[in-house]
Scaffold this motif. Structure first.
Motif, PDB file in Angstrom:
ATOM      1  N   LEU A   1      -3.905   1.116 -17.175  1.00 32.69           N
ATOM      2  CA  LEU A   1      -4.288   1.649 -15.886  1.00 32.69           C
ATOM      3  C   LEU A   1      -5.541   2.491 -16.118  1.00 32.69           C
ATOM      4  O   LEU A   1      -5.634   3.212 -17.127  1.00 32.69           O
TER       5      LEU A   1
ATOM      6  N   ARG B   1       0.831  -1.206   0.000  1.00 32.02           N
ATOM      7  CA  ARG B   1       0.000   0.000   0.000  1.00 32.02           C
ATOM      8  C   ARG B   1       0.862   1.251   0.000  1.00 32.02           C
ATOM      9  O   ARG B   1       0.450   2.311  -0.483  1.00 32.02           O
TER      10      ARG B   1
ATOM     11  N   ARG C   1       0.413  -7.834  -7.614  1.00 30.71           N
ATOM     12  CA  ARG C   1      -0.474  -6.739  -8.028  1.00 30.71           C
ATOM     13  C   ARG C   1       0.298  -5.425  -8.080  1.00 30.71           C
ATOM     14  O   ARG C   1       0.250  -4.692  -9.073  1.00 30.71           O
ATOM     15  N   SER C   2       1.026  -5.122  -7.006  1.00 31.12           N
ATOM     16  CA  SER C   2       1.779  -3.871  -6.951  1.00 31.12           C
ATOM     17  C   SER C   2       2.858  -3.839  -8.024  1.00 31.12           C
ATOM     18  O   SER C   2       3.110  -2.796  -8.638  1.00 31.12           O
TER      19      SER C   2
ATOM     20  N   ASP D   1     -11.349  -6.965 -10.802  1.00 28.53           N
ATOM     21  CA  ASP D   1     -11.510  -5.948  -9.754  1.00 28.53           C
ATOM     22  C   ASP D   1     -11.510  -4.533 -10.319  1.00 28.53           C
ATOM     23  O   ASP D   1     -11.648  -3.573  -9.547  1.00 28.53           O
ATOM     24  N   ARG D   2     -11.315  -4.373 -11.624  1.00 28.82           N
ATOM     25  CA  ARG D   2     -11.231  -3.082 -12.306  1.00 28.82           C
ATOM     26  C   ARG D   2     -10.008  -2.274 -11.872  1.00 28.82           C
ATOM     27  O   ARG D   2      -9.960  -1.045 -12.008  1.00 28.82           O
ATOM     28  N   ASP D   3      -8.984  -2.955 -11.321  1.00 33.75           N
ATOM     29  CA  ASP D   3      -7.709  -2.288 -11.081  1.00 33.75           C
ATOM     30  C   ASP D   3      -7.012  -2.011 -12.404  1.00 33.75           C
ATOM     31  O   ASP D   3      -6.216  -1.075 -12.511  1.00 33.75           O
TER      32      ASP D   3
ATOM     33  N   MET E   1      -7.047  -8.744 -11.277  1.00 27.30           N
ATOM     34  CA  MET E   1      -7.010  -7.275 -11.297  1.00 27.30           C
ATOM     35  C   MET E   1      -7.989  -6.715 -12.323  1.00 27.30           C
ATOM     36  O   MET E   1      -8.596  -5.665 -12.105  1.00 27.30           O
TER      37      MET E   1
ATOM     38  N   ASP F   1       1.360   3.020  -3.245  1.00 24.14           N
ATOM     39  CA  ASP F   1       0.223   3.804  -3.728  1.00 24.14           C
ATOM     40  C   ASP F   1       0.018   5.074  -2.920  1.00 24.14           C
ATOM     41  O   ASP F   1      -0.420   6.099  -3.445  1.00 24.14           O
TER      42      ASP F   1
ATOM     43  N   ILE G   1       1.292  -3.047 -11.449  1.00 20.92           N
ATOM     44  CA  ILE G   1       0.951  -1.618 -11.520  1.00 20.92           C
ATOM     45  C   ILE G   1       2.220  -0.794 -11.716  1.00 20.92           C
ATOM     46  O   ILE G   1       2.247   0.161 -12.499  1.00 20.92           O
TER      47      ILE G   1
END
Length: 735
Positions: A290, A182, A213-214, A261-263, A258, A185, A217
């Motif tokens: 993104l 986190r 995930r991170s 989840d709409r990430d 992802m 972000d 991104i």
């Protein structure tokens, strides 16, 4: 590394954002107060710190101890406890109440505070409400210490620990245990790689969903920093595997989740790959975005089509008569392409005007403005940067009194806390919006600009499509032209007054792939100094900057000469050139040091991030007028306005005797020195050399390796940016 125990006497400086602190303290067997610098969460006078670090000598302040890590202990003496409690550490406890508490409880004071705070009622003058306030504040301090001890026990630097506590407060430990990624972000200055290092030290599973995930991104973010709005699936998986060192099937599973989840957002089978060596074109690949870039690209396309389909709020009653009157008033005889540009601007709701130096873009723009204003219309001007906006204002000031260009952020009334105040609900007012230097506008900024444009407003976008593209993701101007959906007028004829300039002629020759024309006569405005080795180039540039050019043209080098390099790093990059030039022109003035760079009174500096509170923006150039080494502040003049910086804000500045060609976009300088060497590969491309040449207004001196210059001229294959804006516009137009 050395370890010592310090009793804090006073806090000289403390930055709440990153914890950077300068404090004075006592050390056993040292008669004088010791200066300690480092990152501390919430330091207080009276606290006892065990600090680990090393000594250094500061040019201004002398010997200092630089703390890399620390642990805080509670004071043991009555005087220490009194100073500790009365330092502001505990809300509601000042020096007077602290003195009463310590005198009443003596050596048991801190034990009472910790285990039996209700006994504070025994101290005269302390009631139940005060006890609740003291108890809550004491618990908060304990939590801060617990967090700092936890982070430092896992080798997290005190600078990062202070930022983590600032962001999450008492929830920091819970956040880090659940999902340390986190931080990437949420916290400026902690990206994926830093968060990943911390997570590893905390024992996070390298195949955990949050890590992958991170990482994905981050990989997409890295691509966006290279100008891409999306990645194709195979490329993203390849980059993710390299970054995370996990099996591809793990990435595929995380990527699919992802998307659910709409990430991330996927445009199915949207990108046709290039043919291979055998002429075979693979099937189309998915484009993975993104969300901000997907939303912005779609919104730009929809808004432009809607603008073109809506009627303007006002029309020019007699276009040909208006053009004739403007020509008569200005004495300008428009050539056919300029006439086409003015007519297209009047007839169209959206228009692109593009062209290189000397082709009459400014004159044509002024004439378009004159036609609209003659018909009683309100014209609004804007540009992406402060320098570009200022140039646009100056070009119009002689003809249109009071007409001012603003940066797009100022036009949209951007506020850091609440975003753009001008938007679909609160649109811009006026009949015509003209935006200059549009090659610099990225996808996200264009989206926010168009949101604020009402449907009945005309939009005219001006820029040189052959320059370098925007620093941010996207290639908006080129995509609009390539889509063939928006009216485009390209000015190509070089006017007679510009034909005498070798700067103008060589800019066009570079654009056409031709070799440079060189004339070293005294009347020339373009010179080339042949140079192959970086060390030799740096020496030549220093001599030109400090001696030859000031003597030849009677100029102030700091004010009138700008060195432009293709890159920041390397032996002939902007950083190395800044260090060399500062050492020659401003070596001894008082200054403040940050990140290996010293900012001295008299230095030329550049803002490298938008700062909306100070109203200073990325690319703005200023001059340091004064330095206060005691208060650790600078006063910098930006276009006449004075702006104050403290020592913790110096990461927003670079020295600017030299800067990159990219950073110089939207600006012009009287004299430009530009090195082009083989060490600048792989940045050597035609649009880079073209952009650098067109930054010079009066003189350009190219310090170059002939083979590197030839490489620039011959490399016309501009790196393809991954965008779908042109395709979206075409698709919407045919719907």
């Amino acid at each position: 590394m050395e370890t010592m125990r310090v009793l804090v006497q006073r806090i000289t400086f403390h930055n709440e954002e990153n914890g950077y602190t300068v404090l004075k303290g006592r050390v056993k067997n040292r008669p004088d107060l010791l200066t300690v610098v480092g990152n501390f969460a919430q330091p207080h006078a009276g606290s006892v710190l065990t600090v680990r670090g090393e000594w250094r000598i500061d040019g201004k302040y002398g010997q200092q101890f630089c703390a890399e890590s620390y642990e805080e202990s509670l004071p043991a003496t009555a005087l220490g406890m009194e100073r500790y409690l009365g330092s502001g550490l505990i809300r509601g406890v000042g020096p007077s109440i602290a003195r009463r508490i310590v005198r009443y409880f003596g050596d048991q004071t801190l034990e009472i505070m910790d285990q039996s705070p209700e006994r504070l009622l025994e101290v005269p003058g302390i009631g139940k409400r005060k006890i609740l306030q003291i108890q809550q504040s004491w618990l908060e301090q304990k939590e801060i210490k617990n967090i700092m001890i936890f982070l430092q026990s896992h080798d997290v630097s005190t600078a990062h620990a202070a930022r983590i506590y600032k962001q999450y407060g008492n929830q920091a430990l819970q956040v880090l245990r659940e999902n340390p990624y986190r931080m990437a972000d949420d916290i400026y200055g902690i990206g994926f790689r830093t968060a990943d290092q911390i997570a590893r030290k905390l024992g996070m599973d390298p195949e955990a969903f949050f890590r992958i995930r991170s990482g994905l991104i981050y990989a997409l973010g890295q691509l966006s920093s290279q100008g891409h709005c999306f990645a194709i699936r195979p490329e993203l998986l390849k980059e993710g595997t390299k970054l995370l060192n996990v099996a591809e099937e793990k990435l595929v599973m995380t990527l699919d989740q992802m998307v659910r989840d709409r990430d991330l957002i996927v445009e199915k089978k949207a990108v046709a790959m290039k043919e291979d060596a055998y002429g075979y074109t693979p099937e189309k690949e998915d484009a993975i975005y993104l969300p901000p870039f997907f939303i912005s690209e779609n919104a730009i396309a929809r808004k432009l089509i809607r603008l073109m389909n809506m009627a303007p709020s006002r029309s020019v009653p007699d276009m040909e008569e208006a053009i004739r009157r403007v020509s008569a008033q200005t004495g300008i005889v428009f050539d056919p392409v300029q006439m086409e540009a003015i007519r297209t601007a009047v007839k169209s709701k959206v228009m692109v005007l593009t062209g290189g130096p000397g082709t009459g873009k400014t004159t044509t723009t002024q004439s378009i403005i004159a036609v609209f204003r003659m018909s009683g219309m309100e014209v609004v001007l804007a540009a992406p940067t402060g320098r570009a906006a200022k140039r646009m204002t100056e070009s119009c000031s002689g003809t249109f009194a009071g007409l001012e260009s603003r940066t797009i952020h100022r036009l949209l009334e951007y506020n850091p806390a609440s975003g753009y105040q001008r938007n679909g609900e609160n649109p811009l007012s006026g009949h015509v919006l003209i935006v200059d230097e549009c090659s610099m506008i990225d996808t996200l900024l264009m989206h926010n600009l168009l949101k604020a444009v009402p449907d009945d407003m005309r939009l005219i976008l001006i820029g040189d499509a052959d320059q370098l593209p925007s620093v941010g993701a996207g290639n908006v101007l080129r995509d609009l032209i390539a889509s063939e959906t928006v009216p485009v007028v390209r000015l190509q004829r070089i006017f007679r007054q510009a034909q005498n300039s070798l700067i103008v002629r060589n800019a066009h020759r570079v654009n056409q792939g031709s070799s440079l024309e060189i004339n070293h006569s005294s009347e020339s405005d373009f010179f080339r100094i042949q140079c192959e080795e970086p060390a030799d180039a740096v020496q030549r540039i220093a001599d030109l900057y400090c001696r030859r050019l000031p003597q030849a043209y009677h100029v102030n080098p700091v004010q009138d000469i700008q060195v432009l390099s293709p890159r920041n790093g390397g032996p002939c990059g902007a950083l190395a050139l800044n260090a060399r030039l500062q050492a020659l022109v401003n070596p001894t003035a008082p200054g403040l040091t940050y990140g290996g760079m010293t900012f001295r009174a008299g230095d030329k500096v550049m803002q490298i991030r938008n700062n909306y509170d100070k109203e200073v923006f990325n690319g703005d150039i200023g001059f340091i007028r004064s330095v206060d080494t005691e208060e650790r502040t600078l006063q910098i003049s930006f276009d006449g306005g004075m702006v104050s910086y403290d020592a913790t804000e110096l990461d927003e500045l670079n020295l600017a005797y030299a800067c990159t060609i990219h950073k110089a976009q939207g600006s012009e300088y009287p004299i430009v020195i530009m090195p082009i060497l083989r060490c600048h590969f792989p940045l050597l491309q035609r649009n880079l050399l073209y952009t650098g040449i067109t930054r010079a207004r009066k003189r350009l001196i190219l310090v170059g390796d002939p083979s590197a210059v030839a490489m620039c001229v011959n490399r016309a294959d501009v790196d393809q940016r991954m965008t779908l804006l042109a395709q979206r516009l075409k698709r919407l137009l045919t719907c």
